[in-house]
Design a protein around this motif. Structure first.
Motif, PDB file in Angstrom:
ATOM      1  N   CYS A 112       0.838  -1.211   0.000  1.00 13.63           N
ATOM      2  CA  CYS A 112       0.000   0.000   0.000  1.00 13.63           C
ATOM      3  C   CYS A 112       0.871   1.258   0.000  1.00 13.63           C
ATOM      4  CB  CYS A 112      -0.929   0.012   1.214  1.00 13.63           C
ATOM      5  SG  CYS A 112      -2.224  -1.235   1.174  1.00 13.63           S
ATOM      6  N   LEU A 113       1.893   1.244   0.842  1.00 12.13           N
ATOM      7  CA  LEU A 113       2.791   2.394   0.962  1.00 12.13           C
ATOM      8  C   LEU A 113       3.520   2.651  -0.361  1.00 12.13           C
ATOM      9  CD1 LEU A 113       4.094   4.553   2.764  1.00 12.13           C
ATOM     10  CD2 LEU A 113       5.822   2.858   3.400  1.00 12.13           C
ATOM     11  N   LEU A 114       3.992   1.586  -1.005  1.00 10.28           N
ATOM     12  CA  LEU A 114       4.709   1.731  -2.279  1.00 10.28           C
ATOM     13  C   LEU A 114       3.795   2.267  -3.381  1.00 10.28           C
ATOM     14  CD1 LEU A 114       6.912  -1.497  -2.286  1.00 10.28           C
ATOM     15  CD2 LEU A 114       7.705   0.873  -2.068  1.00 10.28           C
ATOM     16  N   ILE A 115       2.540   1.811  -3.404  1.00  9.70           N
ATOM     17  CA  ILE A 115       1.582   2.307  -4.399  1.00  9.70           C
ATOM     18  C   ILE A 115       1.318   3.795  -4.184  1.00  9.70           C
ATOM     19  CG2 ILE A 115      -0.810   2.164  -5.209  1.00  9.70           C
ATOM     20  CD1 ILE A 115      -0.667  -0.853  -4.569  1.00  9.70           C
ATOM     21  N   ILE A 116       1.123   4.184  -2.926  1.00  7.88           N
ATOM     22  CA  ILE A 116       0.894   5.610  -2.617  1.00  7.88           C
ATOM     23  C   ILE A 116       2.107   6.442  -3.016  1.00  7.88           C
ATOM     24  CG2 ILE A 116       0.590   7.255  -0.727  1.00  7.88           C
ATOM     25  CD1 ILE A 116      -1.067   5.056   0.703  1.00  7.88           C
ATOM     26  N   ILE A 117       3.312   5.930  -2.737  1.00 13.31           N
ATOM     27  CA  ILE A 117       4.539   6.632  -3.120  1.00 13.31           C
ATOM     28  C   ILE A 117       4.616   6.798  -4.630  1.00 13.31           C
ATOM     29  CG2 ILE A 117       7.063   6.405  -3.259  1.00 13.31           C
ATOM     30  CD1 ILE A 117       6.963   5.151  -0.447  1.00 13.31           C
ATOM     31  N   SER A 118       4.264   5.729  -5.387  1.00 16.27           N
ATOM     32  CA  SER A 118       4.331   5.800  -6.850  1.00 16.27           C
ATOM     33  C   SER A 118       3.361   6.836  -7.407  1.00 16.27           C
ATOM     34  CB  SER A 118       4.043   4.420  -7.475  1.00 16.27           C
ATOM     35  OG  SER A 118       2.701   4.044  -7.276  1.00 16.27           O
ATOM     36  N   VAL A 119       2.161   6.909  -6.803  1.00 14.41           N
ATOM     37  CA  VAL A 119       1.165   7.897  -7.238  1.00 14.41           C
ATOM     38  C   VAL A 119       1.654   9.315  -6.937  1.00 14.41           C
ATOM     39  CG1 VAL A 119      -1.157   8.790  -6.794  1.00 14.41           C
ATOM     40  CG2 VAL A 119      -0.815   6.341  -7.080  1.00 14.41           C
ATOM     41  N   LEU A 120       2.203   9.527  -5.737  1.00 13.59           N
ATOM     42  CA  LEU A 120       2.716  10.849  -5.367  1.00 13.59           C
ATOM     43  C   LEU A 120       3.897  11.265  -6.243  1.00 13.59           C
ATOM     44  CD1 LEU A 120       2.560  10.613  -1.451  1.00 13.59           C
ATOM     45  CD2 LEU A 120       1.041  11.906  -2.965  1.00 13.59           C
ATOM     46  N   LEU A 121       4.753  10.295  -6.585  1.00 11.21           N
ATOM     47  CA  LEU A 121       5.883  10.582  -7.473  1.00 11.21           C
ATOM     48  C   LEU A 121       5.411  11.023  -8.846  1.00 11.21           C
ATOM     49  CD1 LEU A 121       8.415   7.705  -6.651  1.00 11.21           C
ATOM     50  CD2 LEU A 121       8.762  10.154  -6.271  1.00 11.21           C
ATOM     51  N   LEU A 122       4.388  10.327  -9.356  1.00 11.29           N
ATOM     52  CA  LEU A 122       3.879  10.679 -10.686  1.00 11.29           C
ATOM     53  C   LEU A 122       3.255  12.064 -10.681  1.00 11.29           C
ATOM     54  CD1 LEU A 122       3.648   9.569 -13.542  1.00 11.29           C
ATOM     55  CD2 LEU A 122       1.371   8.727 -12.973  1.00 11.29           C
ATOM     56  N   ILE A 123       2.543  12.405  -9.606  1.00  8.48           N
ATOM     57  CA  ILE A 123       1.967  13.765  -9.484  1.00  8.48           C
ATOM     58  C   ILE A 123       3.101  14.803  -9.494  1.00  8.48           C
ATOM     59  CG2 ILE A 123       0.741  15.329  -7.937  1.00  8.48           C
ATOM     60  CD1 ILE A 123      -0.917  12.918  -7.011  1.00  8.48           C
ATOM     61  N   LYS A 124       4.157  14.505  -8.744  1.00  9.88           N
ATOM     62  CA  LYS A 124       5.296  15.439  -8.678  1.00  9.88           C
ATOM     63  C   LYS A 124       5.956  15.601 -10.043  1.00  9.88           C
ATOM     64  CE  LYS A 124       9.869  15.985  -6.528  1.00  9.88           C
ATOM     65  NZ  LYS A 124       9.746  17.419  -6.380  1.00  9.88           N
ATOM     66  N   PHE A 125       6.203  14.484 -10.743  1.00  6.11           N
ATOM     67  CA  PHE A 125       6.830  14.543 -12.057  1.00  6.11           C
ATOM     68  C   PHE A 125       5.967  15.292 -13.060  1.00  6.11           C
ATOM     69  CE2 PHE A 125       9.062  10.336 -10.885  1.00  6.11           C
ATOM     70  CZ  PHE A 125      10.128  11.024 -10.319  1.00  6.11           C
ATOM     71  N   ASN A 126       4.637  15.079 -12.972  1.00  6.26           N
ATOM     72  CA  ASN A 126       3.719  15.784 -13.876  1.00  6.26           C
ATOM     73  C   ASN A 126       3.713  17.275 -13.608  1.00  6.26           C
ATOM     74  OD1 ASN A 126       2.759  13.746 -15.535  1.00  6.26           O
ATOM     75  ND2 ASN A 126       1.173  13.119 -14.097  1.00  6.26           N
ATOM     76  N   ASN A 127       3.740  17.653 -12.320  1.00  3.03           N
ATOM     77  CA  ASN A 127       3.761  19.078 -11.985  1.00  3.03           C
ATOM     78  C   ASN A 127       5.051  19.740 -12.462  1.00  3.03           C
ATOM     79  OD1 ASN A 127       1.256  19.170 -10.792  1.00  3.03           O
ATOM     80  ND2 ASN A 127       2.010  18.742  -8.742  1.00  3.03           N
TER      81      ASN A 127
END
Length: 300
Positions: free
Chosen positions: A282-297
């Motif tokens: 769960c933690l890794l999935i949340i991290i991956s989603v947050l990383l993608l948001i950061k990269f997109n921004n």
């Protein structure tokens, strides 16, 4: 002016992310409801059929009330057929059938290999550059997803093949939606034709295979109706709008939030124990989603 355009771009991407995450939440609830129908006489084939059949009249009435033109041009007909066959029909048929041979957790885990296939298909057939950031995010997410794999049940090759095939079919569906501008079609019109074409295909397949089960309990029909409304109306519409705003590859990664929602729903409603390994996932999935948001921004 450039700043305003950049701000607008970020807002639209954020909106697209929310759409995809909501779709993932919806799709995460449905495996639980599907599993409740199988002891009541249902199977994967019937689940896929009724999931599409139940929403046809609802979508048709909505389209009439909203005055949407149901006519299709040649391009739409040409692209709708493979999109519906792969995405709403074969993908779900393979996934629901895999539940018969392997656990829902394992099947869902294997199905969620599809972001990798989206990346590969977009790169090979549409010459999209493979971003290192996307590869890294998908890698982190796939490790997280693998934490949900139930290895104690053994490996049924039939179930594994069905689950992986569902992921490949769904990846093709997302790419077709994105690259053939089907995301520009009216949301209700697209959902309506996906449901109609899927029902026709499944009726044709039922002639040789005889898998469609009509004699089921009222409880089973009730659960299937709920699944139909959630997936074939809300889920598809939200996913389609999300792909339109952030593209198939990003939408595929954000959709990895789905198994996380499945775990949470199972914990709340079934009291299913969450292991330490699943918590790490769960933690890794949340991290991956947050990383993608950061990269997109950062790319705006």
């Amino acid at each position: 002016m450039w700043y305003l355009l950049s701000l607008f771009g970020r807002f639209m991407k954020f909106k697209g992310v929310i759409y995809v995450l909501l779709a993932a939440l919806i799709y995460g609830v449905t495996p639980l409801l599907c599993s409740l129908t199988y002891p009541l006489g249902n199977n994967g084939f019937s689940m896929t059929f009724f999931r599409n059949f139940f929403v046809i009249p609802i979508l048709y009435i909505t389209i009439i009330l909203k005055g949407v033109d149901l006519r299709l041009n040649k391009h739409e007909v040409k692209t709708l057929l493979p999109a519906c066959t792969l995405g709403a029909c074969l993908s779900m048929l393979f996934l629901y059938t895999s539940y018969k041979y392997i656990s829902i957790g394992t099947a869902t885990t294997l199905h969620f290999s599809y972001p990798v296939f989206v990346l590969i298909i977009s790169s090979i057939f549409f010459k999209e550059p493979i971003k290192i950031t996307n590869v890294f995010v998908i890698f982190v997410a796939v490790i997280g997803i693998s934490c949900f794999m139930n290895t104690s049940e053994g490996f049924n090759i039939k179930g594994i093949l069905y689950a992986v095939a569902s992921g490949i079919a769904y990846a093709l569906f997302m790419v077709i939606l994105d690259k053939n501008n089907l995301v520009g079609m009216n949301r209700y019109k697209l959902s309506f034709y996906i449901a109609v074409i899927s029902v026709v295909i499944l009726l044709c397949l039922n002639i040789p295979f005889k898998q469609l089960v009509f004699v089921q309990t009222l409880h089973s029909y009730y659960y299937m109706f709920i699944v139909a409304i959630l997936t074939s109306i809300f889920g598809i519409i939200l996913l389609k709008e999300g792909i339109k705003l952030i593209g198939a590859t990003n939408a595929a990664v954000f959709s990895l939030f789905e198994p996380l929602s499945s775990i949470i729903v199972s914990y709340i409603f079934l009291g299913t124990r969450i292991s330490i390994l699943q918590m790490v996932g769960c933690l890794l999935i949340i991290i991956s989603v947050l990383l993608l948001i950061k990269f997109n921004n950062n790319s705006c």
